[in-house]
Design a protein around this motif. Structure first.
Motif, short mmCIF file in Angstrom:
data_model
loop_
_atom_site.label_atom_id
_atom_site.label_comp_id
_atom_site.label_asym_id
_atom_site.label_seq_id
_atom_site.Cartn_x
_atom_site.Cartn_y
_atom_site.Cartn_z
N VAL A 116 0.78 -1.30 0.09
CA VAL A 116 -0.05 0.17 0.11
C VAL A 116 0.91 1.23 -0.11
O VAL A 116 0.55 2.13 -0.71
CB VAL A 116 -0.93 -0.26 1.17
CG1 VAL A 116 -1.69 1.25 1.50
CG2 VAL A 116 -1.98 -1.09 1.04
N VAL A 119 2.33 2.06 -3.51
CA VAL A 119 1.06 2.84 -4.23
C VAL A 119 0.97 3.91 -4.23
O VAL A 119 0.89 5.10 -4.76
CB VAL A 119 -0.27 2.07 -4.06
CG1 VAL A 119 -1.04 2.68 -4.97
CG2 VAL A 119 0.16 0.25 -4.70
N SER A 122 3.93 6.27 -5.12
CA SER A 122 3.75 6.59 -6.64
C SER A 122 2.86 7.43 -7.18
O SER A 122 2.77 7.96 -8.27
CB SER A 122 3.48 5.32 -7.26
OG SER A 122 2.36 4.65 -7.06
N VAL A 123 1.65 7.69 -6.52
CA VAL A 123 0.70 8.73 -6.59
C VAL A 123 0.98 10.14 -5.94
O VAL A 123 0.08 11.23 -6.32
CB VAL A 123 -0.87 8.25 -6.46
CG1 VAL A 123 -0.93 6.81 -6.96
CG2 VAL A 123 -1.03 8.09 -5.06
N TYR A 158 -7.24 4.07 2.36
CA TYR A 158 -6.21 3.14 2.67
C TYR A 158 -5.09 3.79 3.73
O TYR A 158 -3.95 3.50 3.71
CB TYR A 158 -5.30 3.02 1.27
CG TYR A 158 -6.00 2.14 0.23
CD1 TYR A 158 -5.65 0.81 0.29
CD2 TYR A 158 -6.88 2.61 -0.58
CE1 TYR A 158 -6.68 -0.07 -0.44
CE2 TYR A 158 -7.54 1.70 -1.77
CZ TYR A 158 -7.32 0.56 -1.26
OH TYR A 158 -7.99 -0.61 -2.40
#
Length: 218
Positions: A116, A119, A122-123, A158
């Protein structure tokens, strides 16, 4: 014809030979019915089986006699040392299995959390672009503003949280001071402006916020 004139080469009739009193073999020469003759494989196998059975019985009897004479308890007894040792082994095995299961579950949780975090990292550039567009008024209204809001709300599920509060005490754990200036209006080091928002996932800081800090006058 006279008896002396019979042909000596003439073959006697078998029926006449039986009738003449050919005697059968004596009863002692034939094996008794229903039993194997002495020296046959069947008789030898039967003798070997009987010998093995007797040997096994003697060995078991000797083992029981030795145990009884030594006063050793039976392994099947509930209070015997063998039973206690077996119970301890089972308890130790159970404890090892429980520890192994906890370790596997902990490793699985760590792997999920790291995935998690990967991710979310990366954003972050995308989130920075959304903030810049919002500050310039490009996301005040329209479909892109709705898409940006949906993305941010999804990431919140998340555990993603922004670090963008102003007027709070400076915390080097979550803040990165790029500019420091004196101010008569503050009594302690205070975050007065956010240059770039920071992010954290639950209790883990993913990126510190870049801020301007006001410090009390000397």
């Amino acid at each position: 014809m006279a008896a002396g004139n019979e042909n000596p080469n003439e073959t006697p009739n078998p029926e006449e030979q039986d009738a003449a009193g050919t005697q059968p073999a004596e009863s002692g020469d034939m094996p008794a019915s229903g039993s194997a003759a002495a020296g046959t494989p069947e008789a030898e196998a039967a003798d070997a089986s009987s010998a093995n059975t007797g040997a096994d019985g003697d060995a078991l009897a000797q083992a029981e006699e030795i145990l009884n004479s030594a006063g050793a308890p039976q392994p099947q007894a509930a209070g015997s040392p063998e039973a206690a040792e077996l119970r301890n082994d089972l308890l130790r095995l159970q404890a090892e299995y429980v520890n192994y299961r906890k370790r596997v579950e902990r490793d699985r949780d760590v792997a999920r959390e790291m995935a998690v975090i990967g991710v979310l990292n990366s954003v972050m550039p995308v989130l920075d672009d959304i903030d810049a567009a919002r500050q310039h008024g490009d996301l005040a209204d329209g479909p892109f503003a709705s898409i940006a809001n949906k993305l941010e709300n999804t990431l919140k599920q998340y555990g993603l949280a922004r670090i963008d509060e102003v007027g709070v005490a400076f915390d080097p754990n979550i803040h990165e001071a790029l500019i420091q200036q004196q101010s008569p209006d503050v009594q302690f080091d205070t975050v007065t402006q956010i240059l770039r928002a920071g992010y954290k996932s639950n209790d883990r800081v993913l990126r510190a916020a870049q801020v301007i800090v006001s410090v009390p006058e000397q």
